[in-house]
Design a protein around this motif. Structure first.
Motif, PDB file in Angstrom:
ATOM      1  N   ARG A 184       0.850  -1.200   0.000  1.00 36.58           N
ATOM      2  CA  ARG A 184       0.000   0.000   0.000  1.00 36.58           C
ATOM      3  C   ARG A 184       0.883   1.248   0.000  1.00 36.58           C
ATOM      4  NH1 ARG A 184      -5.501  -1.810  -0.516  1.00 36.58           N
ATOM      5  NH2 ARG A 184      -5.471  -3.930   0.350  1.00 36.58           N
ATOM      6  N   ILE A 185       0.504   2.237  -0.846  1.00 33.81           N
ATOM      7  CA  ILE A 185       1.245   3.493  -0.874  1.00 33.81           C
ATOM      8  C   ILE A 185       1.037   4.213   0.448  1.00 33.81           C
ATOM      9  CG2 ILE A 185       1.554   5.697  -2.041  1.00 33.81           C
ATOM     10  CD1 ILE A 185       2.400   3.338  -3.726  1.00 33.81           C
ATOM     11  N   LYS A 186       2.130   4.444   1.167  1.00 32.79           N
ATOM     12  CA  LYS A 186       2.037   5.080   2.474  1.00 32.79           C
ATOM     13  C   LYS A 186       2.042   6.595   2.360  1.00 32.79           C
ATOM     14  CE  LYS A 186       4.274   5.306   7.006  1.00 32.79           C
ATOM     15  NZ  LYS A 186       5.366   4.789   7.867  1.00 32.79           N
ATOM     16  N   THR A 187       3.002   7.130   1.614  1.00 31.73           N
ATOM     17  CA  THR A 187       3.104   8.591   1.496  1.00 31.73           C
ATOM     18  C   THR A 187       3.865   8.963   0.236  1.00 31.73           C
ATOM     19  OG1 THR A 187       3.836  10.613   2.617  1.00 31.73           O
ATOM     20  CG2 THR A 187       5.267   8.698   2.800  1.00 31.73           C
ATOM     21  N   LEU A 188       3.540  10.162  -0.297  1.00 33.82           N
ATOM     22  CA  LEU A 188       4.244  10.756  -1.439  1.00 33.82           C
ATOM     23  C   LEU A 188       4.750  12.121  -1.008  1.00 33.82           C
ATOM     24  CD1 LEU A 188       1.775   9.927  -4.378  1.00 33.82           C
ATOM     25  CD2 LEU A 188       3.798   8.644  -3.669  1.00 33.82           C
ATOM     26  N   LEU A 189       6.019  12.374  -1.201  1.00 34.74           N
ATOM     27  CA  LEU A 189       6.631  13.631  -0.780  1.00 34.74           C
ATOM     28  C   LEU A 189       7.119  14.393  -2.004  1.00 34.74           C
ATOM     29  CD1 LEU A 189       8.666  12.273   2.268  1.00 34.74           C
ATOM     30  CD2 LEU A 189       6.450  13.445   2.291  1.00 34.74           C
ATOM     31  N   ASP A 190       6.583  15.608  -2.206  1.00 38.46           N
ATOM     32  CA  ASP A 190       6.969  16.433  -3.357  1.00 38.46           C
ATOM     33  C   ASP A 190       8.237  17.220  -3.039  1.00 38.46           C
ATOM     34  OD1 ASP A 190       4.970  15.625  -5.083  1.00 38.46           O
ATOM     35  OD2 ASP A 190       3.535  17.052  -4.239  1.00 38.46           O
ATOM     36  N   LYS A 191       9.309  16.504  -2.839  1.00 37.52           N
ATOM     37  CA  LYS A 191      10.611  17.127  -2.651  1.00 37.52           C
ATOM     38  C   LYS A 191      11.289  17.291  -4.007  1.00 37.52           C
ATOM     39  CE  LYS A 191      10.237  17.046   1.869  1.00 37.52           C
ATOM     40  NZ  LYS A 191      10.194  18.265   2.713  1.00 37.52           N
TER      41      LYS A 191
ATOM     42  N   LYS B  30       0.725  10.412  -8.842  1.00 41.07           N
ATOM     43  CA  LYS B  30      -0.060  11.206  -7.891  1.00 41.07           C
ATOM     44  C   LYS B  30      -1.541  11.171  -8.248  1.00 41.07           C
ATOM     45  CE  LYS B  30       1.460  15.275  -6.812  1.00 41.07           C
ATOM     46  NZ  LYS B  30       2.046  16.630  -6.957  1.00 41.07           N
ATOM     47  N   ARG B  31      -1.849  11.257  -9.534  1.00 41.57           N
ATOM     48  CA  ARG B  31      -3.259  11.216  -9.953  1.00 41.57           C
ATOM     49  C   ARG B  31      -3.877   9.856  -9.631  1.00 41.57           C
ATOM     50  NH1 ARG B  31      -1.334  14.466 -14.279  1.00 41.57           N
ATOM     51  NH2 ARG B  31      -0.892  12.613 -15.536  1.00 41.57           N
ATOM     52  N   GLN B  32      -3.122   8.775  -9.841  1.00 35.56           N
ATOM     53  CA  GLN B  32      -3.650   7.443  -9.547  1.00 35.56           C
ATOM     54  C   GLN B  32      -3.892   7.261  -8.046  1.00 35.56           C
ATOM     55  OE1 GLN B  32      -0.452   5.203 -11.619  1.00 35.56           O
ATOM     56  NE2 GLN B  32      -2.122   4.150 -12.670  1.00 35.56           N
ATOM     57  N   VAL B  33      -2.946   7.690  -7.217  1.00 36.46           N
ATOM     58  CA  VAL B  33      -3.062   7.526  -5.772  1.00 36.46           C
ATOM     59  C   VAL B  33      -4.189   8.383  -5.209  1.00 36.46           C
ATOM     60  CG1 VAL B  33      -1.859   7.856  -3.574  1.00 36.46           C
ATOM     61  CG2 VAL B  33      -0.645   6.866  -5.536  1.00 36.46           C
TER      62      VAL B  33
ATOM     63  N   ARG C  89      -3.379   5.753   2.163  1.00 38.17           N
ATOM     64  CA  ARG C  89      -2.792   4.458   2.477  1.00 38.17           C
ATOM     65  C   ARG C  89      -3.654   3.291   2.018  1.00 38.17           C
ATOM     66  NH1 ARG C  89       0.248   5.066   8.345  1.00 38.17           N
ATOM     67  NH2 ARG C  89       1.189   7.127   7.946  1.00 38.17           N
ATOM     68  N   ASN C  90      -4.483   3.536   1.008  1.00 37.46           N
ATOM     69  CA  ASN C  90      -5.350   2.461   0.517  1.00 37.46           C
ATOM     70  C   ASN C  90      -5.033   2.085  -0.924  1.00 37.46           C
ATOM     71  OD1 ASN C  90      -7.462   0.606   0.982  1.00 37.46           O
ATOM     72  ND2 ASN C  90      -8.877   1.904  -0.197  1.00 37.46           N
ATOM     73  N   ALA C  91      -4.206   2.910  -1.629  1.00 33.33           N
ATOM     74  CA  ALA C  91      -3.853   2.601  -3.019  1.00 33.33           C
ATOM     75  C   ALA C  91      -2.937   1.386  -3.043  1.00 33.33           C
ATOM     76  CB  ALA C  91      -3.169   3.800  -3.673  1.00 33.33           C
ATOM     77  N   LEU C  92      -3.339   0.344  -3.785  1.00 31.35           N
ATOM     78  CA  LEU C  92      -2.598  -0.912  -3.846  1.00 31.35           C
ATOM     79  C   LEU C  92      -1.617  -0.872  -5.020  1.00 31.35           C
ATOM     80  CD1 LEU C  92      -2.262  -3.740  -2.610  1.00 31.35           C
ATOM     81  CD2 LEU C  92      -4.009  -4.538  -4.223  1.00 31.35           C
ATOM     82  N   ALA C  93      -0.371  -1.285  -4.762  1.00 26.15           N
ATOM     83  CA  ALA C  93       0.666  -1.271  -5.796  1.00 26.15           C
ATOM     84  C   ALA C  93       1.369  -2.611  -5.847  1.00 26.15           C
ATOM     85  CB  ALA C  93       1.677  -0.157  -5.516  1.00 26.15           C
TER      86      ALA C  93
END
Length: 406
Positions: free
Chosen positions: A10-17, A50-53, A59-63
């Protein structure tokens, strides 16, 4: 929990660094895995991810991804996000937990996901490898086709050389027999055999000449075949030439001819495909060696050219045409007539100025005649002549002293 190398999480977090990165939690537990845009699969960009997530709750997007530890720390590589339909299909029992059996059945039903999980770098590497194999197979096919043509051509040449050898052998036999008769005192018979030997020698020379002419003709056939069949769709515009399958002498001759024609046509650069020599004999690629020697010491008409190796089997030749001014077209009859009229008027004006210079030297102010040195640079137009004479002779009218051109 892995099947076919792919792991669910599951995607936990995305950081726009800068650069952006994120973390994914494996479905079977364990530490969160790092990933960035370079590690994404499916040819996706970070914005695509980002659009998919964003379509799912946090934390629910499955990868799906593979675990890569080559950098020293585990990372999620080739990460792809499943859409809702795929998630429902994967979680067949609806318990929101993905078992090993479910992932195995899902991947078996979707083998395309194995390729979809490749990173951009892996895709490019595979594409280059596939292109290399295709080119290798094409080159092998071309070489086999050239060999078949060469064998057919070579058979005709070999027949002529075999006949030449037979004629030389017969001539040698007749000379030897004639010499024996001569030494035995049977000189008339010996002369007759010697004459026949000369006839066979002449036949041998004829066969050799025919074989050489046939070899040149066969090279022309091979050259046209290669340009046409091995480069389909490529226009023969003088900017390239392929020397595969040719003899060394013919290849050098054809290259010099092509470069000179390109120079005359104003083509600045020509690609000469000389071949890498993979199908050469133990002596190495003869054509390649001869062409490079010619380019290093070019013949008359090609001095000043430069070249650089494009790759192991081709060279780019830069011609003098890049620095050579284009030839001006011949003037039209009307333009030529107008130019002749201007030249005539200029000649008359110069003659009038020279006459005036001599007359001024006889006047009270001969130093004014030296100013005519400047007048020789003045175009012989009546208005300019009058203006000039008015400047140096203000006391008289230039119309009275100089017969202006009509």
């Amino acid at each position: 929990m892995a099947a076919a190398g792919l792991v669910p999480g599951r995607i936990k977090t995305l950081l726009d660094k800068s650069p952006p990165f994120g973390f994914v939690t494996p479905e079977g537990g364990g530490q969160d895995l790092y990933f960035n845009e370079r590690l994404l699969g499916g040819g996706k960009t970070w914005e695509d991810l980002k659009r998919q997530v964003a379509e799912f709750a946090p934390r629910n997007a499955l990868a799906l991804f593979t675990v890569d530890s080559s950098s020293g720390r585990p990372q999620a590589k080739g990460l792809i996000v499943l859409d809702r339909r795929q998630m429902d299909e994967l979680d067949g029992d609806g318990d929101h937990r993905i078992s090993a059996q479910e992932i195995a059945q899902f991947l078996a039903a979707h083998p395309e996901l194995k390729d979809a999980s490749l990173t951009k770098q892996e895709r490019e590497f595979r594409h280059k490898a596939d292109e290399f194999q295709k080119q290798k197979q094409q080159n092998e096919g071309n070489a086999q086709a050239r060999d078949a043509l060469f064998k057919r051509q070579d058979a005709s040449e070999d027949a002529l050389y075999a006949k030449r050898d037979a004629e030389n052998a017969e001539a040698a036999r007749l000379r030897e027999e004639g010499d024996r008769l001569w030494n035995a005192g049977r000189k008339d018979e010996a002369k007759e055999l010697h004459a026949k030997a000369k006839e066979h020698q002449a036949q041998a020379r004829t066969c050799k000449q025919k074989a050489m002419e046939l070899d040149w003709k066969n090279n022309e056939e091979m050259f046209d075949y290669v340009q046409t069949h091995e480069h389909p769709g490529r226009t023969r515009d003088g900017s390239w030439i392929d020397l595969h399958g040719l003899s060394a002498d013919f290849a050098v001759n054809k290259t010099v001819q092509a470069l000179k024609e390109a120079t005359d046509r104003g083509i600045g650069k020509v690609e000469v495909i000389i071949g890498a020599g993979h199908h050469s004999d133990k002596g190495g690629p003869v054509v390649k060696k001869r062409i490079l020697e010619m380019l290093q010491a070019p013949p008359a008409g090609l001095q000043g050219i430069s070249f650089e190796m494009e790759n192991d089997g081709a060279v780019f030749v830069t011609l003098l045409a890049l620095n050579r001014p284009l030839k001006r077209p011949a003037p039209a009859p009307a333009e030529e007539a107008g130019a002749a009229s201007k030249r005539t008027a200029r000649s008359r004006g110069q003659a009038a100025l020279a006459s005036m210079r001599d007359r001024l030297r006889q006047r009270p102010k001969p130093d004014l005649a030296d100013k005519y040195v400047q007048a020789e640079q003045v175009q012989a137009k009546p208005s300019k002549i009058r203006s000039f004479l008015s400047w140096i002779c203000p006391w008289r009218s230039s119309k009275e002293d100089v017969p202006l051109p009509k």
